[in-house]
Design a protein around this motif. Structure first.
Motif, PDB file in Angstrom:
ATOM      1  N   VAL A  43       5.631  31.017  26.243  1.00 52.60           N
ATOM      2  CA  VAL A  43       4.944  31.315  24.982  1.00 52.60           C
ATOM      3  C   VAL A  43       4.043  32.514  25.253  1.00 52.60           C
ATOM      4  CG1 VAL A  43       3.453  30.414  23.155  1.00 52.60           C
ATOM      5  CG2 VAL A  43       5.034  28.874  24.358  1.00 52.60           C
TER       6      VAL A  43
ATOM      7  N   ASP B 178       9.695  40.906   9.412  1.00 49.89           N
ATOM      8  CA  ASP B 178       8.419  40.590  10.067  1.00 49.89           C
ATOM      9  C   ASP B 178       7.453  41.769   9.980  1.00 49.89           C
ATOM     10  OD1 ASP B 178       9.308  38.094  10.841  1.00 49.89           O
ATOM     11  OD2 ASP B 178       9.698  38.636  12.929  1.00 49.89           O
TER      12      ASP B 178
ATOM     13  N   PHE C 257       5.234  42.060   7.081  1.00 44.85           N
ATOM     14  CA  PHE C 257       4.114  41.123   6.952  1.00 44.85           C
ATOM     15  C   PHE C 257       3.040  41.335   8.020  1.00 44.85           C
ATOM     16  CE2 PHE C 257       7.561  38.746   4.828  1.00 44.85           C
ATOM     17  CZ  PHE C 257       6.940  38.511   3.615  1.00 44.85           C
ATOM     18  N   LEU C 258       3.433  41.961   9.131  1.00 46.07           N
ATOM     19  CA  LEU C 258       2.528  42.023  10.284  1.00 46.07           C
ATOM     20  C   LEU C 258       1.484  43.130  10.170  1.00 46.07           C
ATOM     21  CD1 LEU C 258       5.124  41.318  13.116  1.00 46.07           C
ATOM     22  CD2 LEU C 258       3.132  39.907  12.572  1.00 46.07           C
TER      23      LEU C 258
ATOM     24  N   GLN D 255       0.791  41.882  17.613  1.00 43.85           N
ATOM     25  CA  GLN D 255      -0.043  40.742  17.213  1.00 43.85           C
ATOM     26  C   GLN D 255       0.672  39.406  17.269  1.00 43.85           C
ATOM     27  OE1 GLN D 255      -2.356  41.285  13.414  1.00 43.85           O
ATOM     28  NE2 GLN D 255      -0.639  42.696  13.180  1.00 43.85           N
ATOM     29  N   LYS D 256       2.000  39.430  17.433  1.00 42.93           N
ATOM     30  CA  LYS D 256       2.756  38.175  17.302  1.00 42.93           C
ATOM     31  C   LYS D 256       2.763  37.375  18.605  1.00 42.93           C
ATOM     32  CE  LYS D 256       6.751  36.948  15.190  1.00 42.93           C
ATOM     33  NZ  LYS D 256       6.290  35.944  14.236  1.00 42.93           N
ATOM     34  N   THR D 257       2.885  36.076  18.478  1.00 45.09           N
ATOM     35  CA  THR D 257       3.183  35.242  19.633  1.00 45.09           C
ATOM     36  C   THR D 257       4.699  35.103  19.706  1.00 45.09           C
ATOM     37  OG1 THR D 257       1.108  34.033  19.611  1.00 45.09           O
ATOM     38  CG2 THR D 257       3.011  32.892  20.563  1.00 45.09           C
TER      39      THR D 257
ATOM     40  N   THR E 103       8.086  33.537  21.685  1.00 49.66           N
ATOM     41  CA  THR E 103       8.520  32.451  22.567  1.00 49.66           C
ATOM     42  C   THR E 103       9.935  32.747  23.039  1.00 49.66           C
ATOM     43  OG1 THR E 103       7.177  30.892  21.316  1.00 49.66           O
ATOM     44  CG2 THR E 103       8.919  29.956  22.695  1.00 49.66           C
TER      45      THR E 103
END
Lengths: 308, 308
Positions: B113, B274, B277-278, B285-287, B289
Motif C-alpha cells: 500500500v 482519475d 478528479f485528482l 496524491q493517490k494511495t 496498492t
C-alpha cells in the motif's frame, strides 16, 4: 459404458492456449456431445518422479531447436500411463442440450466504456431486472440464516463473511472468502435500499468501508493466520449479482481466470481512495471501463442503445 | 550437443498448475542447470487433427472415472510425436548463474500500500537508481532510432508505438503493442525530465493522454483492423522500466500471467478519469496498492523502511 470413443467431431467450440484446453462439439449417435480435453499439471509432490528428469524414462524423444549462449530450447515427448501418469483429463457432456452448447462456446469479449449517462440510461434499468427473486439466494443467507453454519464472521449492519464456493476451505494459499454487505437492509436502522454495486457508493460510505477492511484483515489473521499483505481484496464491476460484496483472495491464488483482471476487478483500497476524491456524488460520477461477454444481456442492451 | 539428457535433478524451483509448467534446479557435470518444462497447447488450427478426436490415434488409453447424469469424467493418455506433435517444450539454462537461480525460483508476492509519503521516502529514491544507463535500451529506441524498422507509428513529442516482444506479430488475437512516451524528452520543446511512471502525471497531461488514446485506437484500426472495443489499454504500476509506456493488448490475449491483474495493471481510461478528479497535483496524491515479489529490490527497501 464409456462413450468417449464414440465421439464424432463436428466443430471447435473453444480453446485456451494458457491452460492447454480444447472444447469440441460433436455427436454420439444422433445426439450432440461436448468433449473438453485439458492437459494435466506436473505432479510436483512426487520427488521420485522429479528425480527421473531428464532421463529417457520421462522424455522418450528430445529434439533441440536452437541455442544462444547459455539458453537451449528443445521439444520432446513426455511419458504417460493412464493409471499412474495420465496426460489429459476428458470431460464429456452427452447428450448435450442447446444451452450446454451455448455455455461452452467461445464468446467474444468487449471493452465497455460506461459513462455516468450510460449507467443511468442502460445499466441501471438492466440492474433493476436482476433484483428481487433473482438474488433470492443472497436474501436467504442475509435474512434467513441459510448457510449459517458456513459463516466465518457476521457484524450486524455491516457485513457477513463466508467461504466462496471456489475455495476448498483447506489450503490457505488458495483462500477465497466473500464479504456480503448488510448495509441498508430493509427494515434495519438505516433507510434506503441495499447497495447494489459500487455505483451506489459515495463519500458517506468511506468510514464503513475502512472499518469493513480492517475487520476482514483481523478476522482472516485470527482465523487463518494470513497477514494482510497476502490478501487481494476487491470488488467486481460488473458483478455477477447485484448486492454489494467484496472478494478476499490469497495472493498466491492466481488461477482464477478473468476474475482478477483489470477491467473486471477493482481493489477495495482503490475504491476507498477514489471516494475521497470523488466528493458527495461518489462513484455515480465516474466513467468505468470493463470487459463484458457478448452473450451477456447487458452487452445486448448497450449495443442496442449505442446503435440507436 | 544436446545437454538435456545429462541433467541431474537437485530440487524443485517453481511450478504452475494453471500453465502446466515445472522449473527444476539440477546439475550438468559440475555446473548448475535450470530445466523448465511446459506442456504445449492443442493445435486447434489443424482440422484433420481435431477430426481424429476421440479415436485411439489420439487417446491410446482412456479410463472413465465417474459419471453423473449427462456429465462423464475420464483420464487418458495423449498421442505424441517429437516432430509432428510434441508434448512439451523444454528450456535449459546451462551453465546457470546464481542470478538465474534467483530469477527462476518461486518468490512470494506481497500487496504493497504505497501512500504519497511512502512514494516520496522510498519508491522515488529507488526509481532514481533505475534511470540513466539502466534504461539505455529505451533511449536507443527513442533517440537513436534503434529498432526503427519495427516502429508501427511515431508522433514527435507524443509517443512511439512498437510491437511488444511477447507478440508473434501475426495473430491479431494476441496483438500486443507498447506505446513509449516521447513527452518531455531532454532537448525537445518542453522542459523537465521524461515521465518515469504514472506518479508523475497530473491535470496538465489529460489532453495529451486523450489524444494518445485516440491515436492508438486509430493506428490499430487502420493497420490491423481491430476495433477499440477489442483493446485492453493499460499501464503498469510498478512498471518493469521507468519511462512511461502504455500496453495495448487484444482482449482475447488472456495468457499474460500477472501482467493484466488488478494490483499491477491500471486501465488508461481510469488514469484519464482519475486525473480529472485528482486536481493539479495528480497521481502524486493517490494511495496506490500493488503486488510485488519479495525478490524485488523495491520490496526490500519498503520492508526496511516499514520495520525501521
Amino acid at each position: 459404458m464409456n462413450r468417449v470413443r464414440d465421439f464424432q467431431f463436428t466443430q471447435l467450440l473453444n480453446f485456451n492456449s494458457q491452460s492447454k484446453t480444447v472444447t469440441l462439439l460433436g455427436t454420439i449417435g444422433d445426439d450432440n456431445a461436448i468433449l473438453t480435453v485439458e492437459k494435466l499439471p506436473f505432479e510436483v509432490t512426487d520427488e521420485a518422479y522429479l528425480k527421473q528428469f531428464a532421463s529417457p524414462d520421462i522424455f522418450p524423444e528430445v529434439k533441440q531447436l536452437e541455442n544462444n549462449d547459455v539458453y537451449h530450447w528443445n521439444l520432446a515427448t513426455l511419458a504417460q500411463d493412464v493409471n499412474k501418469r495420465p496426460g489429459v483429463k476428458i470431460n464429456l457432456i452427452y447428450p448435450a442440450s442447446e444451452t450446454h452448447v451455448q455455455k461452452y462456446s467461445q464468446q467474444q469479449t468487449r471493452m465497455v466504456v460506461e459513462t455516468p449517462e450510460l449507467y443511468q440510461q442502460v445499466t441501471w434499468p438492466y440492474i433493476e431486472t436482476q433484483l428481487g427473486s433473482r438474488i433470492q439466494w443472497v436474501h436467504n443467507i442475509l435474512y434467513h440464516g441459510k448457510e449459517a453454519e458456513d459463516v466465518v464472521y457476521r457484524k450486524e449492519d455491516s457485513f457477513v463473511l463466508l467461504p466462496d464456493m471456489k475455495w476448498d476451505r483447506k489450503n490457505v494459499n488458495s483462500l477465497y472468502l466473500v464479504a456480503i454487505s448488510l448495509r441498508n437492509l430493509e427494515g434495519q436502522g438505516e433507510s434506503g435500499k441495499p447497495i447494489t454495486s459500487i455505483r451506489d457508493l459515495n463519500h458517506s460510505h468511506i468510514q464503513w468501508l475502512k472499518e469493513l477492511r480492517e475487520d476482514i484483515y483481523k478476522v482472516v489473521k485470527d482465523k487463518y493466520n494470513v497477514d494482510r499483505s497476502f490478501l487481494r481484496v476487491f470488488v467486481h464491476y460488473q458483478p455477477s449479482y447485484y448486492h454489494l460484496h467484496v472478494h478476499v483472495v490469497h495472493i498466491n491464488n492466481e488461477g482464477l481466470g478473468s476474475s482478477q483482471l483489470v477491467g473486471k476487478a477493482i481493489l477495495l483500497n482503490d475504491v476507498i481512495d477514489d471516494l475521497g476524491f470523488l466528493g458527495e456524488k461518489g462513484y455515480s460520477q465516474k466513467t468505468l471501463t470493463y470487459a463484458l461477454g457478448e452473450n451477456h444481456k447487458l452487452w445486448t442492451a448497450i449495443k442496442a442503445h449505442t446503435e440507436a
